[in-house]
Scaffold this active site. Structure first.
Site, PDB file in Angstrom:
ATOM      1  N   ARG A 154       0.799  -1.231   0.000  1.00  0.00           N
ATOM      2  CA  ARG A 154       0.000   0.000   0.000  1.00  0.00           C
ATOM      3  C   ARG A 154       0.831   1.280   0.000  1.00  0.00           C
ATOM      4  NH1 ARG A 154      -4.030  -2.983   4.055  1.00  0.00           N
ATOM      5  NH2 ARG A 154      -5.626  -3.603   2.546  1.00  0.00           N
ATOM      6  N   ASP A 193      -9.390   1.586  -9.453  1.00  0.00           N
ATOM      7  CA  ASP A 193      -8.173   0.934  -9.925  1.00  0.00           C
ATOM      8  C   ASP A 193      -7.207   0.743  -8.761  1.00  0.00           C
ATOM      9  OD1 ASP A 193      -6.332   0.258 -12.299  1.00  0.00           O
ATOM     10  OD2 ASP A 193      -5.156   1.792 -11.266  1.00  0.00           O
ATOM     11  N   HIS A 197      -3.931  -1.420  -3.345  1.00  0.00           N
ATOM     12  CA  HIS A 197      -2.749  -0.616  -3.048  1.00  0.00           C
ATOM     13  C   HIS A 197      -3.061   0.630  -2.228  1.00  0.00           C
ATOM     14  CE1 HIS A 197      -0.251  -3.153  -5.584  1.00  0.00           C
ATOM     15  NE2 HIS A 197      -1.318  -3.243  -6.360  1.00  0.00           N
ATOM     16  N   GLU A 230     -11.088  -2.788  -7.464  1.00  0.00           N
ATOM     17  CA  GLU A 230     -10.262  -3.813  -8.075  1.00  0.00           C
ATOM     18  C   GLU A 230      -9.281  -4.373  -7.047  1.00  0.00           C
ATOM     19  OE1 GLU A 230      -6.744  -4.835 -11.115  1.00  0.00           O
ATOM     20  OE2 GLU A 230      -6.804  -3.035  -9.889  1.00  0.00           O
TER      21      GLU A 230
HETATM   22  C1  LM2 Z   1      -4.276  -1.675 -12.468  1.00  0.00           C
HETATM   23  N1  LM2 Z   1      -4.977  -2.188 -11.560  1.00  0.00           N
HETATM   24  O1  LM2 Z   1      -4.628  -2.260 -10.306  1.00  0.00           O
HETATM   25  C2  LM2 Z   1      -4.681  -1.674 -13.882  1.00  0.00           C
HETATM   26  O2  LM2 Z   1      -5.785  -2.529 -14.079  1.00  0.00           O
HETATM   27  C3  LM2 Z   1      -3.507  -2.042 -14.717  1.00  0.00           C
HETATM   28  O3  LM2 Z   1      -3.875  -2.085 -16.068  1.00  0.00           O
HETATM   29  C4  LM2 Z   1      -2.387  -1.039 -14.459  1.00  0.00           C
HETATM   30  O4  LM2 Z   1      -1.164  -1.481 -15.030  1.00  0.00           O
HETATM   31  C5  LM2 Z   1      -2.063  -0.898 -12.986  1.00  0.00           C
HETATM   32  N2  LM2 Z   1      -3.104  -1.187 -12.087  1.00  0.00           N
HETATM   33  C6  LM2 Z   1      -1.641   0.519 -12.707  1.00  0.00           C
HETATM   34  O5  LM2 Z   1      -2.749   1.378 -12.821  1.00  0.00           O
HETATM   35  C7  LM2 Z   1      -0.948  -1.106 -16.368  1.00  0.00           C
HETATM   36  C8  LM2 Z   1       0.003  -2.096 -17.035  1.00  0.00           C
HETATM   37  C9  LM2 Z   1       1.437  -1.914 -16.565  1.00  0.00           C
HETATM   38  C10 LM2 Z   1       1.844  -0.482 -16.742  1.00  0.00           C
HETATM   39  C11 LM2 Z   1       0.899   0.373 -15.894  1.00  0.00           C
HETATM   40  C12 LM2 Z   1       1.206   1.846 -15.960  1.00  0.00           C
HETATM   41  O6  LM2 Z   1      -0.441  -3.424 -16.731  1.00  0.00           O
HETATM   42  O7  LM2 Z   1       2.289  -2.752 -17.375  1.00  0.00           O
HETATM   43  O8  LM2 Z   1       3.182  -0.310 -16.302  1.00  0.00           O
HETATM   44  O9  LM2 Z   1      -0.453   0.217 -16.397  1.00  0.00           O
HETATM   45  O10 LM2 Z   1       1.119   2.311 -17.279  1.00  0.00           O
HETATM   46  C13 LM2 Z   1       4.048   0.319 -17.231  1.00  0.00           C
HETATM   47  C14 LM2 Z   1       5.209  -0.584 -17.660  1.00  0.00           C
HETATM   48  C15 LM2 Z   1       6.092  -0.880 -16.456  1.00  0.00           C
HETATM   49  C16 LM2 Z   1       6.606   0.417 -15.846  1.00  0.00           C
HETATM   50  C17 LM2 Z   1       5.412   1.274 -15.485  1.00  0.00           C
HETATM   51  C18 LM2 Z   1       5.813   2.633 -14.906  1.00  0.00           C
HETATM   52  O11 LM2 Z   1       4.673  -1.784 -18.207  1.00  0.00           O
HETATM   53  O12 LM2 Z   1       7.197  -1.679 -16.903  1.00  0.00           O
HETATM   54  O13 LM2 Z   1       7.346   0.114 -14.670  1.00  0.00           O
HETATM   55  O14 LM2 Z   1       4.587   1.512 -16.630  1.00  0.00           O
HETATM   56  O15 LM2 Z   1       6.588   3.341 -15.788  1.00  0.00           O
HETATM   57  C19 LM2 Z   1       8.690   0.612 -14.616  1.00  0.00           C
HETATM   58 CA    CA Z   2      -0.444   3.101  -2.694  1.00  0.00          CA
END
Ligand code: LM2
Ligand code: CA
Length: 484
Positions: A154, A193, A197, A230
């Site tokens: 969290r 979302d 956390h 979620e």
């Molecule tokens: C969620 N639920 O708790 C969403 O349903 C999910 O789709 C989100 O992740 C996550 N939480 C954050 O809101 C997605 C995706 C990640 C992505 C994040 C942020 O699944 O892969 O992370 O959104 O865009 C990406 C990169 C990751 C990087 C991060 C931050 O894949 O490698 O980490 O951005 O730059 C260094």
């Molecule tokens: Ca948090």
């Protein structure tokens, strides 16, 4: 916070993932309203970081830059217009609220509304947030933390996203103002979302400061927003879904896992006679149910081998069971086609989202899958509406993978996931008459393009679902879509 406030005789929420507000408004009027859908989960409406370095992935929308209502889906005027039109069509809008964190994606730092940030200073002037509004000291969640350390899950960063401190009064105010603005514009609720956390005690303060739903948009007086949080909880984690049910509804991820497993043939359908809390699922009124969501259909969010549009036959059957059974508040996914797990929605060279085309047969083009326009799926929305708040009765099974049940005297469905044909005289509980099977075809005029079922005075009918039929179910009900 557990009532979606659907308009009368409606049910089923559909996630129109990455759709534009103007297109959603059109879809409410031309399809979702007339077809009896209850609501839509929309993609996050607030400003996110623009990630050309990843060719505009879908997940840039989970990286907030500010709470300005400007994204690839549209601006504030378009958002407000969508709400007027969808509510007038009887279809509710639920916002995906990303309030756990802000973007933390150097080197890019320009948002969809043109705002910028200084990540090294935790500075987001367009909100504004600065260093004192984030959790400190700075830490990043490790995989092991999920099973051992609720505090770190969290208070540390989720995949490096800057972690807001929801105990801070200014942070609470910014989040509450954002959500109240959306309520005043006519939304019916929120998907929270990354709820896992955030501390339940902080979320409670935020929820309790939200306005009642806007009566100008057709909501009753004193109606609280529907909130589904979620929380991914398959068991064995430091944080349990049960910490969030006192606050609102919770996404029940076990539903997609178990039904995918069963309709893949890895568990006999007959066991579904006890579907619901006996399977270790949340209580009915707490449970937002679905087969796949935008994360796990593409292996994100813990992944997990759920059925998706890519395995259409068992997927349609799993959704049919989800919608035919009274347990939970169901949501279906409406996807764009993807070939890798990061690719964003169909777009032009400038990054503008390309609208779905509507083909002459009612399906979508331009790279949009539109599961909600698959006949077998929207037919089950009408089935659920016809079933109303009846329970399950007259369960039948053959001891393996052929099952059938009634919903009161309103609706009947049979499934065959065995390697041999289902051909049985079964109790349908329906009034005597002729019915069109809304799975193998549809009613056109007064005839049926699929199987016709004749119910006798005793409610019984001959039911056939061949092992090699195009779909593994047959569904009839008292609604005008099925009654001949
Ligand atoms: C969620 N639920 O708790 C969403 O349903 C999910 O789709 C989100 O992740 C996550 N939480 C954050 O809101 C997605 C995706 C990640 C992505 C994040 C942020 O699944 O892969 O992370 O959104 O865009 C990406 C990169 C990751 C990087 C991060 C931050 O894949 O490698 O980490 O951005 O730059 C260094
Ligand atoms: Ca948090």
């Amino acid at each position: 916070y557990k009532n979606p406030y659907y308009a009368a005789n409606r049910s089923v929420n559909v996630h129109l993932f990455e759709w534009k507000w103007d297109d959603i408004a059109d879809e409410c009027e031309r399809f979702l309203g007339p077809r009896g859908f209850g609501g839509i989960q929309i993609s996050p409406p607030n400003e996110n970081v623009v990630l050309w370095s990843y060719n505009r992935p879908w997940w840039e929308r989970y990286q907030p830059m500010s709470y300005k209502l400007v994204t690839r889906s549209g601006n504030e005027a378009q958002f407000a217009n969508m709400l007027r039109r969808c509510n007038a069509a009887g279809v509710r809008i639920y916002v995906d609220a990303v309030i756990n964190h802000m973007t933390g994606e150097p080197p890019e730092n320009v948002g969809t509304a043109g705002s910028t940030a200084v990540f090294s200073d935790w500075y987001y002037p367009a909100v504004p947030f600065n260093r004192q509004h984030f959790n400190w000291p700075h830490c990043v969640i490790n995989d092991i933390d999920y099973s051992t350390d609720a505090w770190r899950v969290r208070n540390c960063e989720l995949v490096g996203l800057k972690d807001l401190n929801q105990a801070d009064e200014h942070v609470r105010n910014m989040i509450v103002n954002f959500m109240n603005k959306l309520i005043d514009l006519g939304v019916a609720g929120f998907r929270i979302d990354a709820a896992k956390h955030m501390w339940p005690s902080d979320l409670r303060v935020i929820y309790d400061r939200l306005h009642n739903l806007n009566t100008d948009h057709g909501f009753p007086a004193n109606a609280r927003p529907y909130i589904y949080q979620e929380v991914i909880d398959y068991g064995g984690e430091a944080i349990s879904r049960d910490e969030y049910t006192p606050l609102g509804a919770v996404t029940e991820f076990k539903v997609g896992l178990e039904l995918s497993n069963a309709f893949r043939g890895n568990n006999q359908l007959r066991w579904l006679s006890s579907w619901g809390p006996q399977w270790g699922l949340l209580a009915h009124g707490d449970s937002l149910t679905f087969i796949d969501n935008h994360d796990n259909e593409r292996g994100h969010g813990g992944g997990g081998g759920v059925l998706t549009y890519k395995q259409s036959r068992p997927y349609k059957a799993a959704i049919a069971f989800l919608l035919a059974h009274p347990y939970g508040e169901p949501q279906i996914m409406s996807s764009f086609d993807f070939w890798d797990s990061e690719v964003g929605p169909p777009m032009d060279n400038n990054g503008n989202i390309i609208s779905p085309a509507i083909n002459s047969d009612g399906t979508c083009g331009n790279g949009w899958i539109c599961q909600h326009r698959w006949r077998q799926i929207y037919a089950m929305v009408a089935f659920r509406n016809a079933a109303g708040n009846t329970g399950i009765n007259d369960w039948w099974d053959n001891g393996s993978n052929q099952i059938a049940f009634c919903r009161g005297g309103n609706a009947f469905i049979a499934f065959n996931n065995d390697y041999w044909n289902l051909n049985q005289n079964l109790q349908t509980c329906l009034p005597a008459g002729r019915y069109c099977d809304v799975i193998s075809g549809e009613k056109v005029g007064n005839s049926c393009t699929g199987k016709t079922v004749t119910v006798g005075n005793d409610g019984r009918a001959q039911i056939s679902v061949g092992a090699n039929d195009y779909d593994m179910m047959l569904a009839i009900h008292i609604g005008p879509e099925s009654r001949l």
